[in-house]
Design a protein around this motif. Sequence first.
Motif, PDB file in Angstrom:
ATOM      1  N   ASP A 154       0.838  -1.208   0.000  1.00  0.00           N
ATOM      2  CA  ASP A 154       0.000   0.000   0.000  1.00  0.00           C
ATOM      3  C   ASP A 154       0.871   1.257   0.000  1.00  0.00           C
ATOM      4  O   ASP A 154       0.611   2.214  -0.739  1.00  0.00           O
ATOM      5  CB  ASP A 154      -0.919   0.022   1.228  1.00  0.00           C
ATOM      6  N   ALA A 155       1.900   1.258   0.856  1.00  0.00           N
ATOM      7  CA  ALA A 155       2.765   2.451   0.960  1.00  0.00           C
ATOM      8  C   ALA A 155       3.522   2.671  -0.348  1.00  0.00           C
ATOM      9  O   ALA A 155       3.604   3.800  -0.849  1.00  0.00           O
ATOM     10  CB  ALA A 155       3.734   2.275   2.129  1.00  0.00           C
ATOM     11  N   MET A 156       4.058   1.594  -0.915  1.00  0.00           N
ATOM     12  CA  MET A 156       4.784   1.715  -2.190  1.00  0.00           C
ATOM     13  C   MET A 156       3.848   2.220  -3.294  1.00  0.00           C
ATOM     14  O   MET A 156       4.251   3.032  -4.137  1.00  0.00           O
ATOM     15  CB  MET A 156       5.375   0.359  -2.575  1.00  0.00           C
ATOM     16  N   SER A 157       2.595   1.774  -3.248  1.00  0.00           N
ATOM     17  CA  SER A 157       1.644   2.169  -4.295  1.00  0.00           C
ATOM     18  C   SER A 157       1.374   3.674  -4.259  1.00  0.00           C
ATOM     19  O   SER A 157       1.130   4.285  -5.308  1.00  0.00           O
ATOM     20  CB  SER A 157       0.325   1.410  -4.134  1.00  0.00           C
ATOM     21  N   ARG A 158       1.387   4.254  -3.059  1.00  0.00           N
ATOM     22  CA  ARG A 158       1.188   5.716  -2.983  1.00  0.00           C
ATOM     23  C   ARG A 158       2.354   6.451  -3.644  1.00  0.00           C
ATOM     24  O   ARG A 158       2.160   7.458  -4.330  1.00  0.00           O
ATOM     25  CB  ARG A 158       0.997   6.153  -1.526  1.00  0.00           C
ATOM     26  N   VAL A 159       3.562   5.959  -3.443  1.00  0.00           N
ATOM     27  CA  VAL A 159       4.729   6.566  -4.111  1.00  0.00           C
ATOM     28  C   VAL A 159       4.598   6.405  -5.630  1.00  0.00           C
ATOM     29  O   VAL A 159       4.845   7.342  -6.398  1.00  0.00           O
ATOM     30  CB  VAL A 159       6.042   5.908  -3.622  1.00  0.00           C
ATOM     31  N   MET A 160       4.190   5.205  -6.055  1.00  0.00           N
ATOM     32  CA  MET A 160       4.016   4.959  -7.493  1.00  0.00           C
ATOM     33  C   MET A 160       2.956   5.897  -8.064  1.00  0.00           C
ATOM     34  O   MET A 160       3.118   6.457  -9.158  1.00  0.00           O
ATOM     35  CB  MET A 160       3.609   3.498  -7.718  1.00  0.00           C
ATOM     36  N   ALA A 161       1.855   6.074  -7.308  1.00  0.00           N
ATOM     37  CA  ALA A 161       0.776   6.961  -7.783  1.00  0.00           C
ATOM     38  C   ALA A 161       1.302   8.377  -7.954  1.00  0.00           C
ATOM     39  O   ALA A 161       0.925   9.089  -8.904  1.00  0.00           O
ATOM     40  CB  ALA A 161      -0.383   6.937  -6.794  1.00  0.00           C
ATOM     41  N   ASN A 162       2.162   8.778  -7.057  1.00  0.00           N
ATOM     42  CA  ASN A 162       2.743  10.120  -7.127  1.00  0.00           C
ATOM     43  C   ASN A 162       3.688  10.242  -8.328  1.00  0.00           C
ATOM     44  O   ASN A 162       3.506  11.112  -9.192  1.00  0.00           O
ATOM     45  CB  ASN A 162       3.488  10.391  -5.801  1.00  0.00           C
ATOM     46  N   GLU A 163       4.658   9.342  -8.411  1.00  0.00           N
ATOM     47  CA  GLU A 163       5.677   9.485  -9.458  1.00  0.00           C
ATOM     48  C   GLU A 163       5.138   9.106 -10.845  1.00  0.00           C
ATOM     49  O   GLU A 163       5.390   9.796 -11.822  1.00  0.00           O
ATOM     50  CB  GLU A 163       6.897   8.625  -9.131  1.00  0.00           C
ATOM     51  N   LEU A 164       4.400   7.994 -10.920  1.00  0.00           N
ATOM     52  CA  LEU A 164       3.932   7.527 -12.237  1.00  0.00           C
ATOM     53  C   LEU A 164       2.710   8.308 -12.705  1.00  0.00           C
ATOM     54  O   LEU A 164       2.460   8.427 -13.909  1.00  0.00           O
ATOM     55  CB  LEU A 164       3.648   6.025 -12.192  1.00  0.00           C
ATOM     56  N   GLY A 165       1.941   8.840 -11.752  1.00  0.00           N
ATOM     57  CA  GLY A 165       0.770   9.652 -12.100  1.00  0.00           C
ATOM     58  C   GLY A 165       1.160  10.818 -13.008  1.00  0.00           C
ATOM     59  O   GLY A 165       0.382  11.243 -13.861  1.00  0.00           O
ATOM     60  N   ARG A 166       2.361  11.282 -12.818  1.00  0.00           N
ATOM     61  CA  ARG A 166       2.837  12.413 -13.648  1.00  0.00           C
ATOM     62  C   ARG A 166       3.075  11.999 -15.097  1.00  0.00           C
ATOM     63  O   ARG A 166       3.251  12.849 -15.978  1.00  0.00           O
ATOM     64  CB  ARG A 166       4.102  13.016 -13.022  1.00  0.00           C
ATOM     65  N   HIS A 167       3.091  10.690 -15.331  1.00  0.00           N
ATOM     66  CA  HIS A 167       3.193  10.166 -16.709  1.00  0.00           C
ATOM     67  C   HIS A 167       1.843   9.599 -17.168  1.00  0.00           C
ATOM     68  O   HIS A 167       1.783   8.832 -18.134  1.00  0.00           O
ATOM     69  CB  HIS A 167       4.252   9.067 -16.767  1.00  0.00           C
TER      70      HIS A 167
END
Length: 241
Positions: A154-167
Amino acid sequence: MRFQGKRVIITGAGKGIGRDLALRLAGEGAEIAAMARTAADLDSLRAEIGGTSHVVDLGDAEAARKAAREAVPADLLVNCAGMNIPQPFLETTVEAFDTVNAVNTRSALIVSQEYAKARIAAGGGGAIVNVSSMSAFYGWADHAAYCASKGGMDAMSRVMANELGRHGIRVNCINPTVTMTELAVESWSAPEKSGPMLARIPIGRFAETEDVSGLIAFLLSDDAAMINGVAIPIDGGLMAC
Ligand code: NDP
């Protein structure tokens, strides 16, 4: 046919939730790239729905990366492979902790990296659903390694949502309660075991695989275009009370 022409990587597609999801998405037009350890499961899935299959132990980092590189490019990704080695906290071994976290969480990191790199190279856009668990929120006895792996996911997914969301790549988690796969039906069939747990679920039943694959399909679809970085319980109201 929301997924017509879309290629979807599903880890853990051989059995249970992942297999149900593969059948559902293929029924809506998707081509499935299925990953699991057991070749026979993937052979029978491919006989049913076509697509590509990738036999891999996702607990092996190098093998996971190789399989992910073979499976891309893809439009969408679901990290569903998971396992558990139940042990009381004081007896949780380093080996069990590492194995569970390698399969449940680290493989999602590796496969998502390869998927996202390919998406970004193609101009961005896409969606990832990480199959987490209610165990991310609760301290179930004998589940230290499993709960850590799902909380970490869950915690890693929030980071992914932040960084990958920008793409343009959305990343969300789903967090089911006990879900009636073949294995779960076996281990939860005794009323003395299921009764106390069911009593805590207002809807009065465990989840079916369709309850889970339905939400995953929604999160992968354009209907969820503004949903990014959430962890959604599928628990019949367990967390509400
Ligand atoms: P199943 O055991 O029915 O299926 C798991 C799938 O993951 C299988 O295809 C299995 O392949 C694959 N898998 C497991 N370990 C590896 C590995 N090392 N390398 C490659 N593939 C692997 O599990 P479920 O459908 O029940 O679970 C799916 C996901 O849902 C898991 O992440 C689980 O934690 C989560 N979940 C399940 C709940 C439940 O009650 N069922 C509740 C909440 C969350 P193979 O058999 O070939 O190893």
